[in-house]
Design an enzyme around this catalytic site. Sequence first.
Site, PDB file in Angstrom:
ATOM      1  N   GLU A 125      -5.101  11.626  -3.799  1.00 45.88           N
ATOM      2  CA  GLU A 125      -4.536  11.252  -2.605  1.00 45.88           C
ATOM      3  C   GLU A 125      -3.816  12.272  -1.624  1.00 45.88           C
ATOM      4  O   GLU A 125      -3.818  12.322  -0.470  1.00 45.88           O
ATOM      5  CB  GLU A 125      -3.298  10.472  -2.842  1.00 45.88           C
ATOM      6  CG  GLU A 125      -3.506   8.799  -3.163  1.00 45.88           C
ATOM      7  CD  GLU A 125      -4.678   8.114  -2.469  1.00 45.88           C
ATOM      8  OE1 GLU A 125      -4.462   8.360  -1.340  1.00 45.88           O
ATOM      9  OE2 GLU A 125      -5.132   7.147  -2.928  1.00 45.88           O
ATOM     10  N   CYS A 152     -17.447  -9.010   6.763  1.00 54.83           N
ATOM     11  CA  CYS A 152     -16.091  -8.730   6.379  1.00 54.83           C
ATOM     12  C   CYS A 152     -15.659 -10.047   5.622  1.00 54.83           C
ATOM     13  O   CYS A 152     -15.883 -11.145   6.088  1.00 54.83           O
ATOM     14  CB  CYS A 152     -15.026  -8.536   7.726  1.00 54.83           C
ATOM     15  SG  CYS A 152     -13.704  -8.219   7.117  1.00 54.83           S
ATOM     16  N   TYR A 192       3.597   7.029   1.709  1.00 51.85           N
ATOM     17  CA  TYR A 192       2.340   6.590   1.225  1.00 51.85           C
ATOM     18  C   TYR A 192       1.741   6.874  -0.036  1.00 51.85           C
ATOM     19  O   TYR A 192       1.241   6.240  -0.728  1.00 51.85           O
ATOM     20  CB  TYR A 192       1.181   7.219   2.382  1.00 51.85           C
ATOM     21  CG  TYR A 192      -0.186   6.898   2.072  1.00 51.85           C
ATOM     22  CD1 TYR A 192      -0.813   5.682   1.893  1.00 51.85           C
ATOM     23  CD2 TYR A 192      -0.991   8.065   1.357  1.00 51.85           C
ATOM     24  CE1 TYR A 192      -2.237   5.498   1.341  1.00 51.85           C
ATOM     25  CE2 TYR A 192      -2.230   7.903   0.994  1.00 51.85           C
ATOM     26  CZ  TYR A 192      -2.901   6.626   0.926  1.00 51.85           C
ATOM     27  OH  TYR A 192      -3.975   6.284   0.319  1.00 51.85           O
ATOM     28  N   CYS A 222      -9.050 -13.221  10.636  1.00 55.03           N
ATOM     29  CA  CYS A 222      -8.900 -12.176  11.524  1.00 55.03           C
ATOM     30  C   CYS A 222      -8.377 -12.826  13.018  1.00 55.03           C
ATOM     31  O   CYS A 222      -9.331 -13.189  13.594  1.00 55.03           O
ATOM     32  CB  CYS A 222     -10.024 -11.364  11.505  1.00 55.03           C
ATOM     33  SG  CYS A 222      -9.623  -9.667  12.560  1.00 55.03           S
ATOM     34  N   ASP A 259      -2.377   3.549   4.603  1.00 54.12           N
ATOM     35  CA  ASP A 259      -2.961   4.749   5.281  1.00 54.12           C
ATOM     36  C   ASP A 259      -3.776   4.190   6.699  1.00 54.12           C
ATOM     37  O   ASP A 259      -3.505   3.296   6.837  1.00 54.12           O
ATOM     38  CB  ASP A 259      -4.078   5.480   4.404  1.00 54.12           C
ATOM     39  CG  ASP A 259      -5.284   4.472   4.143  1.00 54.12           C
ATOM     40  OD1 ASP A 259      -5.267   3.276   4.392  1.00 54.12           O
ATOM     41  OD2 ASP A 259      -6.073   5.092   3.385  1.00 54.12           O
ATOM     42  N   CYS A 292     -14.236  -2.641   8.391  1.00 51.02           N
ATOM     43  CA  CYS A 292     -13.381  -2.813   9.633  1.00 51.02           C
ATOM     44  C   CYS A 292     -13.162  -1.137  10.154  1.00 51.02           C
ATOM     45  O   CYS A 292     -12.116  -0.646  10.188  1.00 51.02           O
ATOM     46  CB  CYS A 292     -11.962  -3.109   8.990  1.00 51.02           C
ATOM     47  SG  CYS A 292     -11.216  -3.634  10.297  1.00 51.02           S
TER      48      CYS A 292
END
Length: 342
Positions: free
Chosen positions: A40, A201, A121, A207, A139, A191
């Site tokens: 990360e 998706c 995060y 959505c 993120d 996405c």
Amino acid sequence: MQDRVSPLLLAWYDSHARDLPWRVPPGGGSADPYRVWLSEVMLQQTTTAAVAPYFRKFIDKWPDVEALAAAPEEEIMGEWAGLGYYSRARNLVACARAVAERGGFPRSERELRELPGLGAYTAAAVAAIAFGQRAVVVDANVERVVARLFAIDDPLPAARKAIRAAAETITPERRAGDFAQAMMDLGATICTARDPKCLLCPLADLCRARETGRQAELPVKPPRKPKPHRRGAAWWIERDGKVLLVTRPGKGMLGGMRALPDDGWSARRDGSGDPPMPGEWKNLGSVQHGFTHFTLELSVMALAGQASGPLPEGIWHEIGKLEDAGLPTLFAKAASRARERG
């Protein structure tokens, strides 16, 4: 909608999860917190493709946090060279030593936040992925997915509070780590920022942005400001097949890294153009480099003949082995130009 998101997304993730060197397969249990944290930190503002070889190199050299904590900082900075954003490497060293001193990574998001260099995060990602804690992990990829899913059309960065609040409503109690990684994968592969693949998706029917055909418009980003352009110089001082390298100050641009001597350029100002000591200097051309907030044109100046003053403090490194010096990309470019033109 909220109670439908995680079942659909986790089912998709079970079949479509990316195979990454730091990741445990879906449903495979908690991951090693060291590997999660290391990946990360490396992934901040850097692509997965760029990070993967660095991650493998670090794991081979320092297989656990205790090994990394015991390594000389200069060696770690050298191995980081080329990955960019060097403050991350300095934070990496500080955090590794803090974790080793306390006997391991804490499990809670709150305690993880107290470690050096761990922001909201990264702490949430480690808590969720390594320890299975319910944590809201947001993120850039997750930010984009949530902005579109809930049709949040406030411009960034003001929209981040609403995006986080919406992400909170869909984060499940169970499989929190898999859910976080599923959101990341969805943003990275489906996405996407440009040309989202809505037909593939798993959340397309939920959505709200897609309902109105606005998915490509969200999240709304502020207009980009032009980057300032700076100029500076680097000094190539050669002797008996070796070149003089210095260690940059711990704070500031490329802090703690080995480099060629330079003239003090920074993000805020051009370099002075003044050489480190008197002598005859030959211009070998220049290299261009882009930083986050500015671009730099760095002239490469070589000393012709003998120096007529004291040299900068540094080390002499074999020119034929400069690839092992751990030079950051900017100075690796400058060294290549010197070797081409010298």
